[in-house]
Every structure is written in structure tokens, then in C-alpha cells.
Design a protein around this motif. Structure first.
Motif, PDB file in Angstrom:
ATOM      1  N   MET A 101      44.219 -13.482  19.290  1.00  0.00           N
ATOM      2  CA  MET A 101      43.117 -14.434  19.173  1.00  0.00           C
ATOM      3  C   MET A 101      42.999 -14.960  17.743  1.00  0.00           C
ATOM      4  N   PHE A 102      43.031 -14.055  16.764  1.00  0.00           N
ATOM      5  CA  PHE A 102      42.881 -14.489  15.379  1.00  0.00           C
ATOM      6  C   PHE A 102      44.200 -14.547  14.629  1.00  0.00           C
ATOM      7  N   GLU A 103      45.321 -14.377  15.358  1.00  0.00           N
ATOM      8  CA  GLU A 103      46.620 -14.483  14.713  1.00  0.00           C
ATOM      9  C   GLU A 103      46.934 -15.943  14.394  1.00  0.00           C
ATOM     10  N   LYS A 104      46.346 -16.857  15.173  1.00  0.00           N
ATOM     11  CA  LYS A 104      46.613 -18.281  14.997  1.00  0.00           C
ATOM     12  C   LYS A 104      45.540 -18.923  14.125  1.00  0.00           C
ATOM     13  N   ASP A 105      45.942 -20.005  13.432  1.00  0.00           N
ATOM     14  CA  ASP A 105      45.003 -20.733  12.580  1.00  0.00           C
ATOM     15  C   ASP A 105      44.190 -21.761  13.347  1.00  0.00           C
ATOM     16  N   GLU A 106      44.664 -22.132  14.529  1.00  0.00           N
ATOM     17  CA  GLU A 106      43.931 -23.139  15.295  1.00  0.00           C
ATOM     18  C   GLU A 106      43.858 -22.762  16.768  1.00  0.00           C
ATOM     19  N   TRP A 107      42.754 -23.172  17.386  1.00  0.00           N
ATOM     20  CA  TRP A 107      42.526 -22.927  18.800  1.00  0.00           C
ATOM     21  C   TRP A 107      42.488 -24.255  19.529  1.00  0.00           C
ATOM     22  N   THR A 108      43.015 -24.287  20.747  1.00  0.00           N
ATOM     23  CA  THR A 108      42.859 -25.454  21.606  1.00  0.00           C
ATOM     24  C   THR A 108      41.459 -25.409  22.208  1.00  0.00           C
ATOM     25  N   GLN A 109      41.086 -26.477  22.893  1.00  0.00           N
ATOM     26  CA  GLN A 109      39.781 -26.492  23.551  1.00  0.00           C
ATOM     27  C   GLN A 109      39.700 -25.378  24.592  1.00  0.00           C
ATOM     28  N   GLN A 110      40.774 -25.166  25.321  1.00  0.00           N
ATOM     29  CA  GLN A 110      40.801 -24.100  26.329  1.00  0.00           C
ATOM     30  C   GLN A 110      40.602 -22.742  25.675  1.00  0.00           C
ATOM     31  N   GLU A 111      41.303 -22.502  24.567  1.00  0.00           N
ATOM     32  CA  GLU A 111      41.156 -21.224  23.870  1.00  0.00           C
ATOM     33  C   GLU A 111      39.749 -21.063  23.307  1.00  0.00           C
ATOM     34  N   LEU A 112      39.167 -22.149  22.820  1.00  0.00           N
ATOM     35  CA  LEU A 112      37.797 -22.101  22.312  1.00  0.00           C
ATOM     36  C   LEU A 112      36.848 -21.595  23.395  1.00  0.00           C
ATOM     37  N   PHE A 113      36.928 -22.168  24.582  1.00  0.00           N
ATOM     38  CA  PHE A 113      36.044 -21.749  25.673  1.00  0.00           C
ATOM     39  C   PHE A 113      36.329 -20.310  26.091  1.00  0.00           C
ATOM     40  N   LYS A 114      37.615 -19.971  26.223  1.00  0.00           N
ATOM     41  CA  LYS A 114      38.006 -18.629  26.662  1.00  0.00           C
ATOM     42  C   LYS A 114      37.571 -17.569  25.653  1.00  0.00           C
ATOM     43  N   TYR A 115      37.882 -17.789  24.381  1.00  0.00           N
ATOM     44  CA  TYR A 115      37.553 -16.800  23.353  1.00  0.00           C
ATOM     45  C   TYR A 115      36.051 -16.707  23.125  1.00  0.00           C
ATOM     46  N   THR A 116      35.346 -17.821  23.241  1.00  0.00           N
ATOM     47  CA  THR A 116      33.890 -17.786  23.092  1.00  0.00           C
ATOM     48  C   THR A 116      33.280 -16.889  24.152  1.00  0.00           C
ATOM     49  N   LYS A 117      33.780 -17.014  25.360  1.00  0.00           N
ATOM     50  CA  LYS A 117      33.277 -16.181  26.461  1.00  0.00           C
ATOM     51  C   LYS A 117      33.558 -14.700  26.185  1.00  0.00           C
ATOM     52  N   GLU A 118      34.775 -14.393  25.745  1.00  0.00           N
ATOM     53  CA  GLU A 118      35.146 -13.008  25.447  1.00  0.00           C
ATOM     54  C   GLU A 118      34.319 -12.442  24.291  1.00  0.00           C
ATOM     55  N   LEU A 119      34.159 -13.232  23.229  1.00  0.00           N
ATOM     56  CA  LEU A 119      33.443 -12.755  22.046  1.00  0.00           C
ATOM     57  C   LEU A 119      31.948 -12.611  22.305  1.00  0.00           C
ATOM     58  N   ASP A 120      31.390 -13.473  23.170  1.00  0.00           N
ATOM     59  CA  ASP A 120      29.973 -13.345  23.527  1.00  0.00           C
ATOM     60  C   ASP A 120      29.694 -11.984  24.162  1.00  0.00           C
ATOM     61  N   LYS A 121      30.640 -11.505  24.972  1.00  0.00           N
ATOM     62  CA  LYS A 121      30.484 -10.198  25.615  1.00  0.00           C
ATOM     63  C   LYS A 121      30.443  -9.077  24.577  1.00  0.00           C
ATOM     64  N   GLN A 122      31.091  -9.299  23.420  1.00  0.00           N
ATOM     65  CA  GLN A 122      31.113  -8.309  22.339  1.00  0.00           C
ATOM     66  C   GLN A 122      29.968  -8.524  21.351  1.00  0.00           C
ATOM     67  N   GLY A 123      29.152  -9.556  21.589  1.00  0.00           N
ATOM     68  CA  GLY A 123      28.022  -9.839  20.709  1.00  0.00           C
ATOM     69  C   GLY A 123      28.405 -10.606  19.454  1.00  0.00           C
ATOM     70  N   ILE A 124      29.558 -11.274  19.480  1.00  0.00           N
ATOM     71  CA  ILE A 124      30.021 -12.055  18.324  1.00  0.00           C
ATOM     72  C   ILE A 124      29.774 -13.526  18.605  1.00  0.00           C
ATOM     73  N   LYS A 125      29.122 -14.194  17.660  1.00  0.00           N
ATOM     74  CA  LYS A 125      28.763 -15.608  17.809  1.00  0.00           C
ATOM     75  C   LYS A 125      29.927 -16.497  17.386  1.00  0.00           C
ATOM     76  N   VAL A 126      30.220 -17.530  18.193  1.00  0.00           N
ATOM     77  CA  VAL A 126      31.220 -18.533  17.851  1.00  0.00           C
ATOM     78  C   VAL A 126      30.473 -19.841  17.603  1.00  0.00           C
ATOM     79  N   VAL A 127      30.691 -20.436  16.422  1.00  0.00           N
ATOM     80  CA  VAL A 127      29.962 -21.634  16.018  1.00  0.00           C
ATOM     81  C   VAL A 127      30.958 -22.763  15.770  1.00  0.00           C
ATOM     82  N   LEU A 128      30.734 -23.905  16.398  1.00  0.00           N
ATOM     83  CA  LEU A 128      31.583 -25.078  16.219  1.00  0.00           C
ATOM     84  C   LEU A 128      31.015 -25.907  15.071  1.00  0.00           C
ATOM     85  N   ILE A 129      31.826 -26.126  14.031  1.00  0.00           N
ATOM     86  CA  ILE A 129      31.368 -26.772  12.801  1.00  0.00           C
ATOM     87  C   ILE A 129      31.918 -28.191  12.697  1.00  0.00           C
TER      88      ILE A 129
END
Length: 105
Positions: free
Chosen positions: A1-29
């Protein structure tokens, strides 16, 4: 997940869902003062961004994704307590009606 410098839109949605379950906030800047459609974004503001919980993930975007990818080291130095990623393709590749669907068994 964090090995790459950039995420696609699909990865953004997928990782946001996974990280929310861990209590980690994802913020789009937003770095170009052009909010994306159908998703919550904040404008680049270091003072406001430092108020987010340590360990949050900042996903930066511009018009093409090139500038934010080039600036990732700057962002990582400026926000050492946060994960920083670029949105691949920026606004140009953003699909406002894209949805992440659950896989069927």
C-alpha cells in the motif's frame, strides 16, 4: 500500500476503506484550488493539516498528478508524522461516478 508513491482512484477507494477499519484517516488534499466531484477534499493548508491525527494519510492531487508526485519528498519532509501519497493522473483521470463494488463469491 505504501510502497508506491502514487495511488490510482481505485486504490484510493480500496485503501481508504481498509485504513478506516484500522482507525486511520485518509485525507484528499487539493493543491490547485479545484475540488474533485463527489468526494470530500480539503485545500492544501499546512496549519489545518497538522491538526489531523498523527499517522493519517495525505493524498495530494493536482491537474495531472505529475507536480504532486515530484513534490512528494517536500511534503514528506514537511509532514514527517503523516504518510504522503500522490493521486495518479490527478484531476485529469478522476472519474466522478466511479464506485468500488464488492466482489461476488
Amino acid at each position: 500500500m505504501f510502497e508506491k508513491d502514487e495511488w490510482t482512484q481505485q486504490e484510493l477507494f480500496k485503501y481508504t476503506k481498509e485504513l478506516d477499519k484500522q482507525g486511520i484517516k485518509v485525507v484528499l488534499i487539493d493543491t490547485v484550488l479545484k475540488p474533485l466531484e463527489k468526494i470530500e477534499t480539503i485545500t492544501y493548508n499546512p496549519y489545518e493539516m497538522n491538526d489531523y491525527p498523527k499517522g493519517s494519510v495525505f493524498v495530494f492531487y493536482c491537474d495531472t498528478g505529475k507536480t504532486t508526485k515530484e513534490r512528494l519528498n517536500y511534503y514528506r519532509n514537511k509532514f514527517p508524522d503523516y504518510k504522503c501519497v500522490s493521486l495518479r493522473g490527478g484531476r485529469g483521470y478522476w472519474r466522478p461516478n466511479y464506485q468500488l463494488l464488492e466482489e461476488m463469491n
